[in-house]
Design an enzyme around this catalytic site. Structure first.
Site, mmCIF file in Angstrom:
data_model
loop_
_atom_site.group_PDB
_atom_site.id
_atom_site.type_symbol
_atom_site.label_atom_id
_atom_site.label_comp_id
_atom_site.label_asym_id
_atom_site.label_seq_id
_atom_site.Cartn_x
_atom_site.Cartn_y
_atom_site.Cartn_z
ATOM 1 N N ILE A 1 53.016 -15.505 17.306
ATOM 2 C CA ILE A 1 51.807 -16.243 16.948
ATOM 3 C C ILE A 1 52.019 -17.738 17.140
ATOM 4 O O ILE A 1 51.117 -18.451 17.593
ATOM 5 C CB ILE A 1 51.405 -15.924 15.498
ATOM 6 C CG1 ILE A 1 50.915 -14.473 15.397
ATOM 7 C CG2 ILE A 1 50.331 -16.883 15.004
ATOM 8 C CD1 ILE A 1 50.708 -13.991 13.973
ATOM 9 N N ASN B 1 53.431 -22.346 10.504
ATOM 10 C CA ASN B 1 53.460 -20.951 10.947
ATOM 11 C C ASN B 1 54.694 -20.180 10.495
ATOM 12 O O ASN B 1 54.664 -18.954 10.402
ATOM 13 C CB ASN B 1 53.363 -20.920 12.482
ATOM 14 C CG ASN B 1 53.535 -19.530 13.036
ATOM 15 O OD1 ASN B 1 52.731 -18.638 12.813
ATOM 16 N ND2 ASN B 1 54.616 -19.320 13.789
ATOM 17 N N SER C 1 48.691 -14.150 5.226
ATOM 18 C CA SER C 1 48.863 -12.769 5.672
ATOM 19 C C SER C 1 47.896 -11.874 4.918
ATOM 20 O O SER C 1 47.472 -12.195 3.796
ATOM 21 C CB SER C 1 50.303 -12.319 5.404
ATOM 22 O OG SER C 1 50.452 -10.923 5.590
ATOM 23 N N TYR D 1 57.406 -11.502 -0.469
ATOM 24 C CA TYR D 1 56.591 -11.941 0.665
ATOM 25 C C TYR D 1 55.111 -11.977 0.297
ATOM 26 O O TYR D 1 54.424 -12.979 0.534
ATOM 27 C CB TYR D 1 56.814 -11.000 1.845
ATOM 28 C CG TYR D 1 56.010 -11.343 3.077
ATOM 29 C CD1 TYR D 1 56.450 -12.320 3.965
ATOM 30 C CD2 TYR D 1 54.821 -10.676 3.375
ATOM 31 C CE1 TYR D 1 55.726 -12.630 5.106
ATOM 32 C CE2 TYR D 1 54.089 -10.984 4.508
ATOM 33 C CZ TYR D 1 54.543 -11.955 5.377
ATOM 34 O OH TYR D 1 53.820 -12.265 6.492
ATOM 35 N N THR E 1 53.642 -8.403 17.780
ATOM 36 C CA THR E 1 54.735 -9.347 18.006
ATOM 37 C C THR E 1 56.015 -8.552 18.235
ATOM 38 O O THR E 1 56.042 -7.329 18.079
ATOM 39 C CB THR E 1 54.915 -10.261 16.792
ATOM 40 O OG1 THR E 1 55.235 -9.451 15.646
ATOM 41 C CG2 THR E 1 53.649 -11.062 16.512
#
Length: 258
Positions: A23, A95, A149, A162, A197
């Site tokens: 990304i 990012n 996210s 996370y 990704t």
């Protein structure tokens, strides 16, 4: 209405952390394609140099700067080197991120590991915002884009560090919009769904992909360029009255395995 200027980034300078791959790389190339001078910042300097070279070979303008976002001196150096090279900072794409699903069972990790996720995902973003804001104010143009996210709103096992760090990014973004707004600095966040990704490719199988798309109206996984398009929107003048927002780019659904 003159629409040609709405996505014009000519004369603007952008820093993208984690800009060498995925990304981050797509965001670097998208911003450069619309006229921005791009600083490809990454822990992997050689990979960052390759991305910068691709941009330059395609007619854009980019440099590579190595940066470990968990070290304050590296963040300060990133901003200083950007000013030395391009004189101004107008856009920041926070990012870089770490942690993830299946790796964070409270039975398996300790406080040190939990803290490390926050240092990378939250503390580094807040600090870079603080460092670039004076330069954006001086430049008369500022747009900060924080990468969140879908995990910030979903609930899953073994992902508490996370997911909670990404939820913190959402609310941090909304609150910082009030701090930076008077200086004409916009700050927004993007919450990607499942994106193709390298990291995802290491675990993806046709069966897993089918299960992930069961609750996704647009029946495909995301591509890095899909997220880069949202980055461009927030970076460009077209979003000049948009701040404190979290935009989920996820094909209209949730890519969970439930």
């Amino acid at each position: 209405m003159n629409t040609s200027k709405l996505f014009d980034l000519e004369g603007k300078t952008a820093i993208v952390t984690g800009g060498a791959n995925g990304i981050g790389k797509a965001s670097c190339k998208m911003l450069a394609a619309h006229g921005a001078k791009v600083v490809v910042s990454d822990y992997d300097l050689e990979a960052a140099k390759k991305t910068a070279k691709e941009i330059n070979d395609e007619g854009g303008k980019a440099i590579a700067i190595d940066c470990d976002v968990t070290k304050d001196e590296a963040l300060v150096s990133l901003v200083e080197k950007t000013i030395e090279k391009f004189s101004r900072i107008h856009i920041l794409v926070n990012n870089v991120g770490g942690g993830g699903a299946g790796k964070e069972s409270p039975y398996d990790i300790d406080v040190k590991q939990f803290k490390k996720v926050y240092e990378m995902n939250v503390f580094s973003m807040w600090r870079l915002c603080q460092l670039v804001a004076p330069h954006m104010k001086e430049a008369g143009y500022g747009s900060i884009i924080n990468m969140s996210s879908m995990a910030s709103i979903n609930k899953s096992p073994a992902i508490s560090a996370y997911a909670s760090s990404k939820a913190a990014i959402n609310h941090m973004t909304r609150n910082l919009a009030f701090d930076y707004g008077p200086d004409e600095i916009r700050i927004n966040a993007i919450g990607p769904g499942a994106v193709r990704t390298h990291a995802l490719s290491t675990v993806l199988t046709p069966e897993i992909e089918k299960r992930m798309l069961a609750h996704t109206p647009i029946k495909r996984l995301g591509e890095p360029e899909d997220i880069a398009g949202a980055v461009l929107y927030f970076a460009a003048p077209i979003s000049k009255w948009t701040s404190g927002q979290v935009l989920f780019v996820n094909g209209g659904g949730e890519q969970t395995l439930d």
